[in-house]
Motif scaffolding. Sequence first.
Motif, mmCIF file in Angstrom:
data_model
loop_
_atom_site.group_PDB
_atom_site.id
_atom_site.type_symbol
_atom_site.label_atom_id
_atom_site.label_comp_id
_atom_site.label_asym_id
_atom_site.label_seq_id
_atom_site.Cartn_x
_atom_site.Cartn_y
_atom_site.Cartn_z
ATOM 1 N N ALA A 1 -16.425 -80.680 -47.941
ATOM 2 C CA ALA A 1 -15.087 -80.526 -47.368
ATOM 3 C C ALA A 1 -14.026 -80.819 -48.422
ATOM 4 O O ALA A 1 -13.071 -80.061 -48.588
ATOM 5 C CB ALA A 1 -14.921 -81.449 -46.173
ATOM 6 N N SER B 1 -11.382 -77.811 -49.418
ATOM 7 C CA SER B 1 -9.980 -77.936 -49.044
ATOM 8 C C SER B 1 -9.621 -79.394 -48.789
ATOM 9 O O SER B 1 -10.035 -79.977 -47.793
ATOM 10 C CB SER B 1 -9.686 -77.109 -47.784
ATOM 11 N N VAL C 1 -6.725 -80.517 -48.088
ATOM 12 C CA VAL C 1 -5.817 -80.598 -46.946
ATOM 13 C C VAL C 1 -6.603 -80.629 -45.638
ATOM 14 O O VAL C 1 -6.407 -81.501 -44.788
ATOM 15 C CB VAL C 1 -4.843 -79.401 -46.972
ATOM 16 N N ALA C 2 -7.525 -79.673 -45.496
ATOM 17 C CA ALA C 2 -8.310 -79.631 -44.267
ATOM 18 C C ALA C 2 -9.183 -80.876 -44.136
ATOM 19 O O ALA C 2 -9.360 -81.412 -43.045
ATOM 20 C CB ALA C 2 -9.172 -78.377 -44.242
ATOM 21 N N ALA C 3 -9.715 -81.349 -45.256
ATOM 22 C CA ALA C 3 -10.553 -82.548 -45.206
ATOM 23 C C ALA C 3 -9.760 -83.706 -44.608
ATOM 24 O O ALA C 3 -10.248 -84.416 -43.727
ATOM 25 C CB ALA C 3 -11.057 -82.895 -46.603
ATOM 26 N N GLN C 4 -8.530 -83.858 -45.065
ATOM 27 C CA GLN C 4 -7.720 -84.951 -44.521
ATOM 28 C C GLN C 4 -7.442 -84.754 -43.044
ATOM 29 O O GLN C 4 -7.435 -85.714 -42.277
ATOM 30 C CB GLN C 4 -6.390 -85.045 -45.272
ATOM 31 N N SER C 5 -7.235 -83.505 -42.654
ATOM 32 C CA SER C 5 -6.934 -83.293 -41.247
ATOM 33 C C SER C 5 -8.186 -83.429 -40.378
ATOM 34 O O SER C 5 -8.105 -83.372 -39.162
ATOM 35 C CB SER C 5 -6.252 -81.946 -41.028
ATOM 36 N N MET C 6 -9.349 -83.614 -41.001
ATOM 37 C CA MET C 6 -10.559 -83.970 -40.261
ATOM 38 C C MET C 6 -10.773 -85.482 -40.272
ATOM 39 O O MET C 6 -11.811 -85.971 -39.852
ATOM 40 C CB MET C 6 -11.798 -83.315 -40.879
ATOM 41 N N GLY C 7 -9.824 -86.198 -40.838
ATOM 42 C CA GLY C 7 -9.959 -87.653 -40.881
ATOM 43 C C GLY C 7 -10.774 -88.146 -42.059
ATOM 44 O O GLY C 7 -11.244 -89.277 -42.061
ATOM 45 N N ILE C 8 -10.955 -87.298 -43.070
ATOM 46 C CA ILE C 8 -11.755 -87.711 -44.225
ATOM 47 C C ILE C 8 -10.838 -88.358 -45.268
ATOM 48 O O ILE C 8 -9.929 -87.710 -45.768
ATOM 49 C CB ILE C 8 -12.478 -86.501 -44.842
ATOM 50 N N PRO C 9 -11.052 -89.621 -45.605
ATOM 51 C CA PRO C 9 -10.231 -90.250 -46.634
ATOM 52 C C PRO C 9 -10.665 -89.770 -48.010
ATOM 53 O O PRO C 9 -11.789 -90.034 -48.440
ATOM 54 C CB PRO C 9 -10.513 -91.741 -46.459
ATOM 55 N N HIS D 1 -5.020 -88.604 -43.241
ATOM 56 C CA HIS D 1 -6.394 -88.726 -42.747
ATOM 57 C C HIS D 1 -6.509 -89.718 -41.594
ATOM 58 O O HIS D 1 -7.556 -89.814 -40.967
ATOM 59 C CB HIS D 1 -7.353 -89.090 -43.880
ATOM 60 N N PHE E 1 -13.255 -74.667 -44.786
ATOM 61 C CA PHE E 1 -14.165 -74.977 -45.888
ATOM 62 C C PHE E 1 -14.906 -73.680 -46.163
ATOM 63 O O PHE E 1 -15.917 -73.377 -45.538
ATOM 64 C CB PHE E 1 -15.065 -76.141 -45.501
#
Lengths: 359, 260
Positions: free
Chosen positions: A201, A205, A207-215, B73, B90
């Motif tokens: 992730a 991306s 950006v998308a990773a963060q919007s999945m809650g990934i720090p 996040h 992704f």
Amino acid sequence: MKFKLKKSYMEDLKLFEYKSDMVGYGVLLVFLFIFPSWAGNYWTYNLTLAGIYCIAALGLNILTGYTGMISLGHAAFFAIGAYTVGYMTTILGHSFWIALPLAGFAAAFVGLSLVLPALRLSGIYLAIVTMGFGFIIDQVILEWPEVTGGANGLLINRPTLGPLSLNSDASYYYVVLVMVILFVLLTKNIVRTSMGRAFVAVRDSEVAAQSMGIPLAKVKTQAFTISGFYAGIAGGLFAPLINFIGPDNFTIIESINLIVMIIVGGLASIHGSIFGAIFITLLSEFIRVGKDALPAFLSQQVGFQGAVYGLIIMLFILFEPMGIYGRYLKIKYLFQVFPLYRKDTFRRERKFQKAQRTR
Amino acid sequence: MPLLEVTELSKKFGGVHALTMVNLQVEKGEVHALIGPNGAGKTTLFNCISGFYRPERGSAVFKGRDITRTAPHKIPRLGIARTFQNLELFRNATVLDNIMLGRYMHKRASFFSEALFLSKAKNQEVEARRRVEEVIDFLDLQPYRDRVIAQLPFGTQKCVELARALALDPELILLDEPAAGLNSEETRDLCFWIEDIKEDLEITVLLVEHNMRVVNEVADRVTALDFGAVIAHGTPEEVQQHPDVIQAYLGEDDGAAASA
Ligand SMILES: Nc1ncnc2c1ncn2[C@@H]1O[C@H](COP(=O)(O)OP(=O)(O)O)[C@@H](O)[C@H]1O
Ligand SMILES: [Mg+2]
């Protein structure tokens, strides 16, 4: 064609999707197990070396292939592992079996120092910083002779296991074989759980990773430390194999070597790391041996090996961007669907262009 | 108390006032549409709510908690999911992995449990998969499970992005132009899904939409933005008949011509 009716979600998480895979890997294991008994010392030694590179390549693939962060200084982690074992066993006289895990942890810990730049830089800039890191470690090795032996290097003996001496190439081969299997399983677990998905992730991306809650910071730190740990263990196994380590063993060429392994083998793939490690190890052996057969103006050329690597990378990127593993999958598929395989079965589907997206 | 309350939010980019003193209230259980011409600041408002931009002043309060300066996040963990106007998927992962990533923040197993694939990690994977399959069934994505995103048509990619946001199990979902680029059939499906998201999943929806037919069909309330300021809010009919909104959409010249 193989088709499997899946009846539970666990079936997607299994190590072996088909029974035939299990048989295949079983045969491979038996083959690897009896290998030293018929192949002789020379090949056993080379396969052991390839096995060590497998571990390092797996680690680098987690960082570069899965998480998308390039490291051109991975030989430094490898060196830290090797010197940790060298220092602990030769100079301090501890057991190899204590030194080996410490080699991994030491490299992982030093890997933390790269996290800060990794959080701010990406792509080529990160590559340059990690390369610089490699040069720094090179200097440290030279300037810290109390620990590293400096330019004189360190002698390292093969370990013993209880009353068992692991001095022969064959016995040390088994040590490495077991470690490779453990690290392949570890990698498999990492990539099939949420940790591995988070790496992918972050690569695809942020950006998308963060919007999945990934720090991002945590995941990048994880990738760097895990990758450093792998390289440290690999280095720790490397030192007793070659018996002598000096600064020459851990130059930028070694870092590039590792990058070539994963590109040629296949990025973001366990199989790819293994194929690449074996291919490049054997290739550099062939280059070393085969050089003599070439005319002197070629073989005496400085950077001959580097040029061959460069050529190979170029050919792979042009013709098989998915590496040896991609080729392997295609050949496997060819056999499965024979005689239905068509020439353009794998022609890439047209990609959606970014410019075509509506704003 | 509204589920999400934006108060006097202002955001500048250099000299551009992307948002000026924006007020917005999203009630629990409603579908709230945000309309306005291109460059009105709709996406900027979404980015402020979801933590990607820091507004210069004003606040966004979600469930009584100020989220204005929360890291992006951490926003999904509070119960806000979002999609992106320009698709942020992704791209080299499969549809399944994309949606599974929606379950990332619900994970409980430790690093070691996952590294050794202990039963806790195993159960977590199966549990996540079960939830993901529900979402896949909801959005009819079954045929695409193992396909890589980059190979999928645009409409399906948008659908995967929605699925991924739903897999987070949010209380509020922000959809940035969900119908843009969809054909009429896909747009109709989308309208049904938004209804279902509201009625069956009980998720509050805040969406940016240009297509007035979609807005009329799904939205309970509408807020109109122009040049970064709220120019009207109310029911879809009220907002569409508001003179400022007509003006904004027709543009200065046409508006003048119309009134002449
Ligand atoms: N990251 C940014 N940097 C500079 N200007 C921006 C940025 N994001 C948005 N803007 C500007 O803010 C204004 C509002 O943009 P946006 O929120 O994307 O509009 P909308 O989504 O309503 O079409 C535009 O003038 C745009 O150019
Ligand atoms: Mg926008």
